[in-house]
Design a protein around this motif. Structure first.
Motif, mmCIF file in Angstrom:
data_model
loop_
_atom_site.group_PDB
_atom_site.id
_atom_site.type_symbol
_atom_site.label_atom_id
_atom_site.label_comp_id
_atom_site.label_asym_id
_atom_site.label_seq_id
_atom_site.Cartn_x
_atom_site.Cartn_y
_atom_site.Cartn_z
ATOM 1 N N TYR A 98 -21.632 25.742 7.976
ATOM 2 C CA TYR A 98 -23.060 25.900 7.692
ATOM 3 C C TYR A 98 -23.814 24.614 8.003
ATOM 4 C CZ TYR A 98 -22.175 23.177 3.392
ATOM 5 O OH TYR A 98 -21.828 22.186 2.505
ATOM 6 N N ASP A 99 -25.105 24.782 8.254
ATOM 7 C CA ASP A 99 -26.036 23.651 8.276
ATOM 8 C C ASP A 99 -26.767 23.573 6.940
ATOM 9 O OD1 ASP A 99 -25.701 22.779 11.059
ATOM 10 O OD2 ASP A 99 -26.575 24.724 11.561
ATOM 11 N N ARG A 100 -27.098 24.759 6.410
ATOM 12 C CA ARG A 100 -27.729 24.870 5.094
ATOM 13 C C ARG A 100 -26.969 25.912 4.289
ATOM 14 N NH1 ARG A 100 -29.624 21.120 7.100
ATOM 15 N NH2 ARG A 100 -31.825 20.518 7.400
ATOM 16 N N LEU A 101 -26.684 25.587 3.035
ATOM 17 C CA LEU A 101 -25.917 26.479 2.164
ATOM 18 C C LEU A 101 -26.710 26.760 0.900
ATOM 19 C CD1 LEU A 101 -23.215 27.888 1.257
ATOM 20 C CD2 LEU A 101 -22.558 25.673 0.271
ATOM 21 N N LEU A 102 -26.775 28.032 0.511
ATOM 22 C CA LEU A 102 -27.380 28.423 -0.759
ATOM 23 C C LEU A 102 -26.313 29.029 -1.652
ATOM 24 C CD1 LEU A 102 -29.852 28.849 -2.604
ATOM 25 C CD2 LEU A 102 -30.068 31.131 -1.604
ATOM 26 N N ILE A 103 -26.140 28.452 -2.833
ATOM 27 C CA ILE A 103 -25.234 29.010 -3.831
ATOM 28 C C ILE A 103 -26.059 29.897 -4.759
ATOM 29 C CG2 ILE A 103 -23.590 28.500 -5.675
ATOM 30 C CD1 ILE A 103 -23.184 25.736 -4.380
ATOM 31 N N ALA A 104 -25.832 31.195 -4.679
ATOM 32 C CA ALA A 104 -26.561 32.169 -5.514
ATOM 33 C C ALA A 104 -25.555 33.169 -6.069
ATOM 34 C CB ALA A 104 -27.646 32.863 -4.698
ATOM 35 N N THR A 105 -24.501 32.625 -6.668
ATOM 36 C CA THR A 105 -23.378 33.446 -7.128
ATOM 37 C C THR A 105 -23.621 34.113 -8.474
ATOM 38 O OG1 THR A 105 -22.416 31.346 -7.888
ATOM 39 C CG2 THR A 105 -21.581 32.250 -5.831
ATOM 40 N N GLY A 106 -24.765 33.820 -9.107
ATOM 41 C CA GLY A 106 -25.125 34.522 -10.333
ATOM 42 C C GLY A 106 -24.361 34.053 -11.560
ATOM 43 N N ALA A 107 -24.033 34.995 -12.414
ATOM 44 C CA ALA A 107 -23.337 34.700 -13.663
ATOM 45 C C ALA A 107 -22.306 35.779 -13.942
ATOM 46 C CB ALA A 107 -24.334 34.599 -14.824
ATOM 47 N N GLU A 108 -21.374 35.452 -14.812
ATOM 48 C CA GLU A 108 -20.322 36.393 -15.202
ATOM 49 C C GLU A 108 -20.380 36.641 -16.704
ATOM 50 O OE1 GLU A 108 -18.518 37.916 -13.105
ATOM 51 O OE2 GLU A 108 -18.768 36.716 -11.286
ATOM 52 N N SER A 109 -19.950 37.805 -17.112
ATOM 53 C CA SER A 109 -19.887 38.118 -18.536
ATOM 54 C C SER A 109 -18.934 37.163 -19.240
ATOM 55 C CB SER A 109 -19.410 39.555 -18.751
ATOM 56 O OG SER A 109 -20.299 40.477 -18.162
ATOM 57 N N PHE A 110 -19.302 36.763 -20.441
ATOM 58 C CA PHE A 110 -18.436 35.899 -21.240
ATOM 59 C C PHE A 110 -17.613 36.758 -22.188
ATOM 60 C CE2 PHE A 110 -17.786 33.532 -25.258
ATOM 61 C CZ PHE A 110 -16.909 32.571 -24.776
ATOM 62 N N ILE A 111 -16.314 36.692 -22.022
ATOM 63 C CA ILE A 111 -15.395 37.405 -22.918
ATOM 64 C C ILE A 111 -14.829 36.389 -23.897
ATOM 65 C CG2 ILE A 111 -13.385 38.906 -23.104
ATOM 66 C CD1 ILE A 111 -15.631 40.115 -21.435
ATOM 67 N N PRO A 112 -15.150 36.480 -25.171
ATOM 68 C CA PRO A 112 -14.680 35.473 -26.132
ATOM 69 C C PRO A 112 -13.167 35.527 -26.314
ATOM 70 C CG PRO A 112 -15.722 37.297 -27.282
ATOM 71 C CD PRO A 112 -15.967 37.530 -25.814
ATOM 72 N N PRO A 113 -12.565 34.401 -26.652
ATOM 73 C CA PRO A 113 -11.104 34.340 -26.839
ATOM 74 C C PRO A 113 -10.692 34.894 -28.198
ATOM 75 C CG PRO A 113 -12.056 32.184 -27.229
ATOM 76 C CD PRO A 113 -13.192 33.069 -26.790
ATOM 77 N N VAL A 114 -10.953 36.176 -28.397
ATOM 78 C CA VAL A 114 -10.619 36.845 -29.657
ATOM 79 C C VAL A 114 -9.494 37.832 -29.399
ATOM 80 C CG1 VAL A 114 -11.449 38.388 -31.467
ATOM 81 C CG2 VAL A 114 -12.949 36.590 -30.579
ATOM 82 N N GLY A 115 -8.402 37.662 -30.108
ATOM 83 C CA GLY A 115 -7.277 38.575 -29.936
ATOM 84 C C GLY A 115 -6.891 38.707 -28.482
#
Length: 412
Positions: free
Chosen positions: A97-114
């Motif tokens: 690339y000459d120019r890069l855009l990071i637009a990967t968004g977000a992911e659901s957070f799964i808590p460390p429960v059980g």
């Protein structure tokens, strides 16, 4: 010029369209884990079977072809080389690339429960692939548990209930929609959901799980020891910026990817926009960021200024609400509320300025509240019922008869 965009969501797609307008001949490559463009705001429509996958897309079927975009779909970038200006995917692709855009968004957070993080019947609701997996498992699920009663959790509940499913919703706060609404407005929605068959466990949180040899969780154990049978679990307990694999020389990650006022990272030619930056969690702002970053990638010098994102519009069972700004007042704030059989209105004032408004029922004329809050306009000089304010209250008339915006005379 070679442009590479990571992500095909609101920010990424808007950026691609903006670049193509500014640069007719540049090479534009979009790389996304998703295999179909879709609106995450419409995933509940997929769960309710009101729309199919094509029906929640926000681009034309020939979008990539007609704009001459190269789309590497179903591929995830897992390594950056910001010095060599290359990205690498999990399938072995190497893209320069000459120019890069990071637009990967977000992911659901799964808590460390059980066993929530490893069980095979636990899902977030952030992508079409999540909705598709949930829909498939829901066909034979009798007991569905949703952890979290924010907009995502209630969207999931609403969509599934429209297909006849019964859901149980666990919320650690003592009300639903704790970030968006106060108790009065939230209770109106709770009544509608309960009348439709939903069960709420408020002031409770998941403390443990019971998983079988089939790798499915069969019971959620609440913090009071109560057990909820479940065939399917949806976790709507927040999101985290999708920064995995985005480490690189010059890129600073602190929850989200850090950017300057022009949405550029510390790496040359690398920009970021949308949820991955942590600047905003609402769709219009992600689009605006995508547009701003794209213009700067094409050589402009456009500052991103619209960092205000505290707004939600809610509609369940035909009951509409709009909330802007502060919901939980601080000590010293003045709260003014008005309620009748059809409407509920509440305004939070701080130092003579409106810092929060909640409208339920009739949300018309909401624009005045958004403007007052966003621009921190003082209303201390206006002598009238606060709920009757309109834009006319902020205009005067010059000696020559022209209208004049009087904002400066009574603000800040």
């Amino acid at each position: 010029m070679e442009y590479v965009i990571l992500g095909a969501g609101a920010a990424g797609i808007t950026a691609a369209k903006t670049i193509r307008k500014a640069d007719k001949n540049g090479k534009i490559t979009v790389i996304s884990t998703d295999t179909q463009v879709h609106s995450r705001c419409m995933l509940h429509k997929y769960l309710s079977h009101e729309r199919d996958a094509a029906g929640i897309s926000f681009v034309d079927p020939d979008f990539f072809e007609k704009n001459q975009f190269t789309w590497l779909q179903g591929k995830t970038v897992n390594r950056l080389d910001t010095q060599g200006k290359k990205v690498y995917t999990d399938q072995g692709d190497e893209v320069s690339y000459d120019r890069l855009l990071i637009a990967t968004g977000a992911e659901s957070f799964i808590p460390p429960v059980g066993n929530l993080r490893e069980a095979e019947n636990v899902f977030g609701l952030r992508h079409l692939r999540d909705a598709q997996a949930i829909d498939e498992l829901a066909k034979n699920a009798e007991n569905i548990v949703i952890i979290g009663s924010g907009l995502v959790g209630l969207d999931a509940a609403y969509g599934l209930m429209e297909t006849g499913k019964k859901v149980s919703i666990v919320e650690m706060a003592d009300q639903i929609l704790p970030v968006q609404l106060d108790k009065t407005a939230a209770f109106e929605y709770q009544k509608h959901f309960e009348e439709a068959g939903a069960r709420f466990y408020l002031g409770r949180k998941a403390a443990d799980t019971i998983m079988g040899e089939d790798k499915n969780i069969h019971e959620i154990v609440l913090d009071n020891g109560e057990k909820l049978a479940c065939d399917l679990i949806i976790v709507a307990a927040g999101v985290r910026s999708a920064v995995a694999g985005m480490e690189g020389e010059g890129i600073v990650i602190d929850r989200g990817i850090k950017v300057d006022d022009y949405l550029q990272t510390g790496a040359e030619g690398v920009y970021a926009a949308g949820d991955v930056t942590g600047l905003s969690g609402i769709w219009p702002n992600a689009q605006k960021q995508g547009e701003t970053a794209a213009l700067n990638m094409c050589g402009s010098h456009v500052e991103y200024t619209d960092r205000y994102a505290i707004k939600n519009t809610i509609n369940f069972f035909g009951l509409v609400s709009m909330c802007v700004g502060v919901i939980l007042p601080q000590e010293g704030d003045v709260v003014i509320a008005r309620e009748d059989s059809r409407n509920y209105k509440r305004v939070v004032l701080r130092d003579g300025k409106v810092v929060g408004v909640l409208l339920q029922g009739d949300i018309s004329h909401g624009g005045i509240w958004q403007y007052l809050i966003k621009n921190q306009i003082s209303i201390s000089g206006i002598q009238k019922d606060i709920f009757d304010l309109n834009f006319g209250d902020f205009y005067g008339i010059k000696d020559n008869g022209e209208y004049q915006w009087r904002m400066k005379a009574i603000s800040r």
